[in-house]
Design an enzyme around this catalytic site. Sequence first.
Site, mmCIF file in Angstrom:
data_model
loop_
_atom_site.group_PDB
_atom_site.id
_atom_site.type_symbol
_atom_site.label_atom_id
_atom_site.label_comp_id
_atom_site.label_asym_id
_atom_site.label_seq_id
_atom_site.Cartn_x
_atom_site.Cartn_y
_atom_site.Cartn_z
ATOM 1 N N LYS A 250 -10.709 -6.594 -3.543
ATOM 2 C CA LYS A 250 -11.967 -5.643 -3.671
ATOM 3 C C LYS A 250 -11.498 -4.437 -4.369
ATOM 4 C CE LYS A 250 -13.891 -6.928 0.919
ATOM 5 N NZ LYS A 250 -13.539 -6.643 2.235
ATOM 6 N N LYS B 127 -4.112 -12.043 -7.012
ATOM 7 C CA LYS B 127 -5.153 -12.375 -6.022
ATOM 8 C C LYS B 127 -6.470 -11.806 -6.374
ATOM 9 C CE LYS B 127 -5.161 -9.795 -1.816
ATOM 10 N NZ LYS B 127 -5.553 -9.662 -0.611
ATOM 11 N N LYS C 247 0.636 -1.213 -0.006
ATOM 12 C CA LYS C 247 0.034 0.237 0.067
ATOM 13 C C LYS C 247 0.811 1.196 0.078
ATOM 14 C CE LYS C 247 -4.355 -1.721 1.858
ATOM 15 N NZ LYS C 247 -5.248 -1.920 2.932
HETATM 16 P P1 TYM Z 1 -10.503 -8.108 4.140
HETATM 17 O O1 TYM Z 1 -11.789 -7.476 4.463
HETATM 18 O O2 TYM Z 1 -9.490 -7.979 3.213
HETATM 19 O O3 TYM Z 1 -10.719 -9.855 3.784
HETATM 20 C C1 TYM Z 1 -11.921 -10.504 4.644
HETATM 21 C C2 TYM Z 1 -11.430 -12.325 4.547
HETATM 22 O O4 TYM Z 1 -11.095 -12.505 2.906
HETATM 23 C C3 TYM Z 1 -10.015 -13.342 2.768
HETATM 24 N N1 TYM Z 1 -9.556 -12.918 1.487
HETATM 25 C C4 TYM Z 1 -9.289 -13.920 0.547
HETATM 26 N N2 TYM Z 1 -9.278 -15.122 0.452
HETATM 27 C C5 TYM Z 1 -9.124 -15.948 -0.489
HETATM 28 N N3 TYM Z 1 -8.886 -15.404 -1.578
HETATM 29 C C6 TYM Z 1 -8.712 -13.934 -1.695
HETATM 30 N N4 TYM Z 1 -8.439 -13.553 -3.074
HETATM 31 C C7 TYM Z 1 -8.947 -13.329 -0.705
HETATM 32 N N5 TYM Z 1 -9.061 -11.968 -0.554
HETATM 33 C C8 TYM Z 1 -9.568 -11.763 0.786
HETATM 34 C C9 TYM Z 1 -8.971 -12.336 3.635
HETATM 35 O O5 TYM Z 1 -8.053 -13.167 3.863
HETATM 36 C C10 TYM Z 1 -9.706 -12.147 4.990
HETATM 37 O O6 TYM Z 1 -9.849 -13.406 5.701
HETATM 38 N N6 TYM Z 1 -7.460 -7.328 8.215
HETATM 39 C C11 TYM Z 1 -8.553 -8.217 7.540
HETATM 40 C C12 TYM Z 1 -9.793 -8.068 8.582
HETATM 41 C C13 TYM Z 1 -9.485 -8.284 9.842
HETATM 42 C C14 TYM Z 1 -9.418 -9.553 10.575
HETATM 43 C C15 TYM Z 1 -8.978 -9.126 11.857
HETATM 44 C C16 TYM Z 1 -9.224 -10.831 10.173
HETATM 45 C C17 TYM Z 1 -9.583 -7.491 10.801
HETATM 46 N N7 TYM Z 1 -9.218 -7.809 12.211
HETATM 47 C C18 TYM Z 1 -8.945 -10.357 12.893
HETATM 48 C C19 TYM Z 1 -8.969 -11.815 11.021
HETATM 49 C C20 TYM Z 1 -8.749 -11.503 12.545
HETATM 50 C C21 TYM Z 1 -9.038 -7.765 6.224
HETATM 51 O O7 TYM Z 1 -8.582 -6.660 5.893
HETATM 52 O O8 TYM Z 1 -9.718 -8.508 5.519
#
Ligand code: TYM
Length: 340
Positions: free
Chosen positions: A203, A200, A118
């Site tokens: 969003k 990957k 980022k």
């Molecule tokens: P976020 O919102 O980016 O994504 C949510 C979840 O989706 C998974 N993910 C994917 N899995 C497989 N293939 C993909 N292309 C893909 N893109 C996203 C992410 O790995 C995630 O599990 N920081 C985290 C949110 C968060 C969190 C936490 C997670 C905040 N606090 C505590 C676990 C525990 C995030 O930005 O996820």
Amino acid sequence: MTNTENTRKTILSGIQPTNTPHLGNYLGATKNWVDMQASYDCVCFVADLHAITVRQDPAKLRAQTRQTYALLMAMGMDADKSILFVQSHNHHHAELNWVLSCFTQFGELSRMTQFKDKSSKGEDSMNAGLFTYPTLQAADILLYQADLVPVGADQKQHLELSRNIAVRFNNAYSPTLVVPEPHIPKAVGKIMSLSEPTKKMSKSDDNPNASVSVLDERDVIIRKFKRAVTDSEAQICYREEDEAKAGINNLLSIYAAVTGKAVAEAEAEFAGRGYGEFKEAVGAAVADVFEPVQREYARLIEDKAHLDACMKSGAQRAMRISGKTLAKVYRKVGLLSIDN
Ligand code: TYM
């Protein structure tokens, strides 16, 4: 609480309310939360505090927070059985974040690949929150003494940091925080972009054909899959580590995950058939899975009062658990309490 409930392990995870969740979020994370509810105590939340590390339109963020919450319920998260809430509704997250930031090394945060990615995109958008983002994530997890954290592969490094912080804290005082294990699905831990299958699915991708949203209509989903980038070999077979096969590998993994079949079964089903037919079948299978989610979402999002009541009760239940951990942490580090 019965004995069986007492011995159940806790899982915890979160999702940011930035844009509608996509197929990667669903297969890599949220579907597993839903499935794991049967055997674990489940704490899941909408990570709105994490979302503001990037500038958001306030009205849109509020709407997307409620939308994401409703979508989690529509996917099958049970707001009575599990604890489902919005991160900012529980102030313990921000409070533990501060304490844990005093147990996080500058060097550790600098090595986080998501931060490096980022920050390399533009100096202007850099802020301290983006840098300390993984410490807040550690606070999210450690507050609930989570045993397992079901996430996609991109969160592995953040999970490692959470573990290091927990171990460091426990070593400095005495065992206080449960050291969490990541739970990353092997086949679908990293769903790839449909238009650039070596990247990957994300969003924040500007190309609308790169990802499939949980709320995309059936014909849109099928059209996106029909356009998915593959190769010119005309062989529907899974070859791990072969970049040329990244597109087909991705489609086979998606098809297997949404139909509940093994990848080998999917290969056999499509042996000798054309890519066009295969891609359409994958799109249709994904649309079949999202259809009931979309129907349930349409019903839930109309009932704002019910959603808000669920959020409120979720936050209250979350705070009962997190409050205990926070009190322990405050005591261990030497903060003076005036509660008896
Ligand atoms: P976020 O919102 O980016 O994504 C949510 C979840 O989706 C998974 N993910 C994917 N899995 C497989 N293939 C993909 N292309 C893909 N893109 C996203 C992410 O790995 C995630 O599990 N920081 C985290 C949110 C968060 C969190 C936490 C997670 C905040 N606090 C505590 C676990 C525990 C995030 O930005 O996820």
